[in-house]
Design an enzyme around this catalytic site. Sequence first.
Site, PDB file in Angstrom:
ATOM      1  CG  ASP A  10      -1.773   1.187   1.390  1.00  0.00           C
ATOM      2  OD1 ASP A  10      -2.402   1.575   0.391  1.00  0.00           O
ATOM      3  OD2 ASP A  10      -1.842   1.784   2.486  1.00  0.00           O
ATOM      4  CB  SER A  11       0.263   4.812  -0.436  1.00  0.00           C
ATOM      5  OG  SER A  11      -0.891   4.913   0.374  1.00  0.00           O
ATOM      6  CE1 TYR A  42       2.430   5.591  -3.399  1.00  0.00           C
ATOM      7  CE2 TYR A  42       1.351   3.744  -4.484  1.00  0.00           C
ATOM      8  CZ  TYR A  42       2.470   4.299  -3.904  1.00  0.00           C
ATOM      9  OH  TYR A  42       3.620   3.559  -3.834  1.00  0.00           O
ATOM     10  N   GLY A  43      -3.420   8.803  -3.762  1.00  0.00           N
ATOM     11  CA  GLY A  43      -4.766   9.075  -4.277  1.00  0.00           C
ATOM     12  C   GLY A  43      -4.975  10.433  -4.899  1.00  0.00           C
ATOM     13  CB  CYS A  73      -3.282   0.273  -2.412  1.00  0.00           C
ATOM     14  SG  CYS A  73      -3.370   1.978  -2.985  1.00  0.00           S
ATOM     15  CB  THR A  75      -5.201   4.616  -5.026  1.00  0.00           C
ATOM     16  OG1 THR A  75      -5.938   5.287  -3.998  1.00  0.00           O
ATOM     17  CG2 THR A  75      -4.790   5.606  -6.087  1.00  0.00           C
ATOM     18  CD  GLU A 152       0.155   6.714   6.189  1.00  0.00           C
ATOM     19  OE1 GLU A 152       1.292   6.699   6.690  1.00  0.00           O
ATOM     20  OE2 GLU A 152      -0.398   5.683   5.750  1.00  0.00           O
ATOM     21  CB  CYS A 186      -9.267   4.632   0.640  1.00  0.00           C
ATOM     22  SG  CYS A 186      -7.633   4.991   1.310  1.00  0.00           S
ATOM     23  CB  THR A 187      -6.654  -0.280   2.357  1.00  0.00           C
ATOM     24  OG1 THR A 187      -5.534   0.486   1.867  1.00  0.00           O
ATOM     25  CG2 THR A 187      -7.129  -1.248   1.294  1.00  0.00           C
ATOM     26  CG  HIS A 188      -4.850   4.904   4.569  1.00  0.00           C
ATOM     27  ND1 HIS A 188      -4.322   4.437   3.389  1.00  0.00           N
ATOM     28  CD2 HIS A 188      -3.801   5.365   5.294  1.00  0.00           C
ATOM     29  CE1 HIS A 188      -3.000   4.626   3.392  1.00  0.00           C
ATOM     30  NE2 HIS A 188      -2.669   5.185   4.538  1.00  0.00           N
TER      31      HIS A 188
HETATM   32  N1  DGL Z   1      -4.744   3.111   1.044  1.00  0.00           N
HETATM   33  C1  DGL Z   1      -4.764   3.509  -0.313  1.00  0.00           C
HETATM   34  C2  DGL Z   1      -6.062   3.266  -0.991  1.00  0.00           C
HETATM   35  O1  DGL Z   1      -6.666   2.268  -0.657  1.00  0.00           O
HETATM   36  C3  DGL Z   1      -3.963   4.692  -0.716  1.00  0.00           C
HETATM   37  C4  DGL Z   1      -4.362   6.006  -0.225  1.00  0.00           C
HETATM   38  C5  DGL Z   1      -3.446   7.080  -0.694  1.00  0.00           C
HETATM   39  O2  DGL Z   1      -2.237   6.876  -0.642  1.00  0.00           O
HETATM   40  O3  DGL Z   1      -3.958   8.123  -1.141  1.00  0.00           O
HETATM   41  O4  DGL Z   1      -6.502   3.957  -1.861  1.00  0.00           O
END
Ligand code: DGL
Length: 270
Positions: A10-11, A42-43, A73, A75, A152, A186-188
Amino acid sequence: MNKNAIGVFDSGLGGLTAMKELCKIMPHEDIVYFGDTSRVPYGTRSADTIIRYARQDLNFLSTFEIKAALVACGTISAVALDTIKSDYSFPIVGVIESAAKAALKISKNRRIGILGTQATVNSGAYERKLTEADPNCKTMSIPCPLFVPLVENGHTDPNDPLTNGAIELYLSKLLPFKADTIILGCTHYPIIAQAIRRFVGSETNLINPGKEAALTISSLLHENGMSNNAGVGKHSYYVSDSTDNFETYGSVFMGRSINGEVHKIDIEKY
Ligand code: DGL
């Protein structure tokens, strides 16, 4: 060590939502985790950049001779996976299909909300999967760009005022749509699920894509005779920036200390 391992990436911290589930359901597997903490988020980036980053992430994980990779992730799964997956010899599982399937399985009113990064929402990947499978399904997508930096930076307590402010800002737009199911796309986001749950109420189903994708990769490995059935799996974590935040917040989320297990690498070399 780690030969025959599963790679998860993931990011940043978000992929731990898949990692946690994978450790639970596949206790005999070695798992290598990579969080690209020097380049998160990344998004907010272009498709070209996300594709380049995803290739470097997979090239790094490939150095462990992994047998499969889990793109933890949303994204990367939405924007890059279709373009890059044929470049690798091992199976690569993303989160979109598993999460969409889980949402359709549980939704009764066929109104599904999707929360995701700007790149995931722009890609339309979730809407496509959902409406292909059920043309009667209605969707509403909301980009939530503040959630990733909040997670984060450790704003994960359900009472955190900043996180609750961001939840109100984004999710109040979704309430009139009356979705009975929301994909935390988004996995976050599942890391702040308790606060989201409080805002949307206990009746709404929340889908955790990392968890669903972990179940998918587990079935895939079992079905293909590729899973380990004995021994205690070893877990290692790599990041592309300082290990401190990842160790601190990662330990909280994993419910056990990962201090000393996290290593820093230079992702630009891959
Ligand atoms: N956790 C990621 C996702 O599921 C990335 C979020 C990011 O880096 O913007 O999209």
